[in-house]
Design an enzyme around this catalytic site. Sequence first.
Site, short mmCIF file in Angstrom:
data_model
loop_
_atom_site.label_atom_id
_atom_site.label_comp_id
_atom_site.label_asym_id
_atom_site.label_seq_id
_atom_site.Cartn_x
_atom_site.Cartn_y
_atom_site.Cartn_z
N SER A 7 0.73 -1.32 0.17
CA SER A 7 0.01 -0.04 -0.13
C SER A 7 0.95 1.47 -0.12
CB SER A 7 -0.91 0.06 1.28
OG SER A 7 -1.37 1.24 1.56
N TYR B 271 -2.77 -2.03 10.31
CA TYR B 271 -2.64 -2.14 8.85
C TYR B 271 -1.35 -1.43 8.46
CZ TYR B 271 -4.12 -1.38 4.18
OH TYR B 271 -3.99 -1.63 2.87
N1 LIG Z 1 -8.73 -0.21 -1.55
C1 LIG Z 1 -7.55 0.45 -1.23
O1 LIG Z 1 -7.68 1.60 -0.97
C2 LIG Z 1 -6.26 -0.17 -0.83
C3 LIG Z 1 -5.07 0.79 -0.97
C4 LIG Z 1 -3.96 0.08 -0.83
C5 LIG Z 1 -3.54 -1.24 -0.59
N2 LIG Z 1 -4.82 -2.16 -0.73
C6 LIG Z 1 -4.49 -3.65 -0.47
O2 LIG Z 1 -5.31 -4.44 -1.81
C7 LIG Z 1 -5.66 -5.51 -1.32
C8 LIG Z 1 -6.87 -5.94 -1.79
O3 LIG Z 1 -7.81 -4.83 -1.09
P1 LIG Z 1 -9.21 -4.46 -1.71
O4 LIG Z 1 -9.44 -2.85 -1.71
O5 LIG Z 1 -9.35 -4.96 -3.10
O6 LIG Z 1 -10.19 -5.07 -0.56
P2 LIG Z 1 -11.64 -5.77 -0.74
O7 LIG Z 1 -12.31 -5.36 -1.70
O8 LIG Z 1 -12.21 -5.74 0.76
O9 LIG Z 1 -10.98 -7.38 -0.88
C9 LIG Z 1 -10.46 -8.00 -0.21
C10 LIG Z 1 -10.06 -9.39 -0.42
O10 LIG Z 1 -9.46 -10.19 0.53
C11 LIG Z 1 -10.00 -11.38 0.96
N3 LIG Z 1 -9.97 -11.77 2.33
C12 LIG Z 1 -10.10 -10.96 3.51
N4 LIG Z 1 -9.44 -11.51 4.57
C13 LIG Z 1 -9.03 -12.64 4.11
C14 LIG Z 1 -8.59 -14.01 4.71
N5 LIG Z 1 -8.39 -13.81 5.99
N6 LIG Z 1 -8.37 -15.16 4.19
C15 LIG Z 1 -8.64 -14.87 2.80
N7 LIG Z 1 -9.12 -13.96 1.93
C16 LIG Z 1 -9.31 -13.05 2.69
C17 LIG Z 1 -11.60 -11.13 0.74
O11 LIG Z 1 -12.30 -12.24 0.62
P3 LIG Z 1 -13.22 -12.75 1.61
O12 LIG Z 1 -14.42 -11.50 2.00
O13 LIG Z 1 -14.13 -13.93 1.01
O14 LIG Z 1 -12.52 -13.27 2.62
C18 LIG Z 1 -11.36 -10.25 -0.41
O15 LIG Z 1 -11.45 -11.05 -1.63
C19 LIG Z 1 -5.25 -5.59 0.06
O16 LIG Z 1 -4.20 -6.20 0.55
C20 LIG Z 1 -5.35 -4.06 0.63
O17 LIG Z 1 -4.79 -4.00 1.95
C21 LIG Z 1 -6.12 -1.70 -0.91
#
Ligand SMILES: NC(=O)c1ccc[n+]([C@@H]2O[C@H](COP(=O)([O-])OP(=O)(O)OC[C@H]3O[C@@H](n4cnc5c(N)ncnc54)[C@H](OP(=O)(O)O)[C@@H]3O)[C@@H](O)[C@H]2O)c1
Length: 250
Positions: A127, A140
Amino acid sequence: MKMHDNTILITGGSSGIGLELARQLIALNNTVIITGRDAAKLEAVRAQLPGVHTALHEHIAASHPGMNMLINCAGIMRKLNLHKRGATLEDATREVTTNLNGTIWTNLQFLPMLKNQANAAIVNVSSGLAFVPMPISPVYSATKAAIHSYTLSLRAQLKNSGVRVFELAPPATETPLFHNDFTKEDVGGLVPMPVATLAKRAIAGLAADVAEIRPGLSNILKIASRLAPDFMLRQLGKSVDLMLSADKNR
Ligand SMILES: NC(=O)c1ccc[n+]([C@@H]2O[C@H](COP(=O)([O-])OP(=O)(O)OC[C@H]3O[C@@H](n4cnc5c(N)ncnc54)[C@H](OP(=O)(O)O)[C@@H]3O)[C@@H](O)[C@H]2O)c1
């Protein structure tokens, strides 16, 4: 990296960034397998994204022995008031378990398999907050800084292995994670990057062999964290008072 005809496992592929990467990578003629915790969510993705495979860890090696790319995208992000007592130790470190341990454990499991493949790669999703913490999400932010550090070491250790190691450091991106626990005020009115743009930038970075892919604001955060670290921390810490007073009034 050649970005077609790969077999790619995306953890956390059932939502947000992982789901959009799955969509764009399938369109580029890759075989994509996604994992998540929620079986119903995985089923819904299968219905909306023909061609996607869903699988449990232990079945992947048997069903997709040609898997050559692993994208560690699963992650959770919460607002956490560190003054509060009462949380269990397990709850206090949930982000560590999923974001950091999950990434380390998955790499450990699939590295032997990846080493036998051509065009092999690991992509760890960190991130922009890896470079400057957002103090209302202390655990986080710490996991993302740790993923950044771990990825540097992983790349150094795999330099002669044929497995390329990438870090994708997304900026604030329009996904469920961005909205789950955060108000507009929490993020200083920041407008998140559309998830399709983020995935496109990520795939372009992989295709161009950019080791650390930092789209949009993430690049600014990295540079500013070197030039003016205290200033940046104050900027990202502005929402602390808001969180503390909201919790006091509850
Ligand atoms: N969105 C942002 O602003 C942002 C910015 C920087 C970095 N990121 C990073 O990008 C990545 C994806 O985030 P996103 O924004 O796409 O979030 P999201 O839409 O909430 O998706 C998160 C995914 O992770 C899975 N997950 C969560 N906990 C889990 C666990 N314990 N075991 C297995 N799977 C799990 C969820 O599946 P289930 O619900 O089925 O478990 C879901 O598919 C993350 O690492 C996040 O930190 C996001």
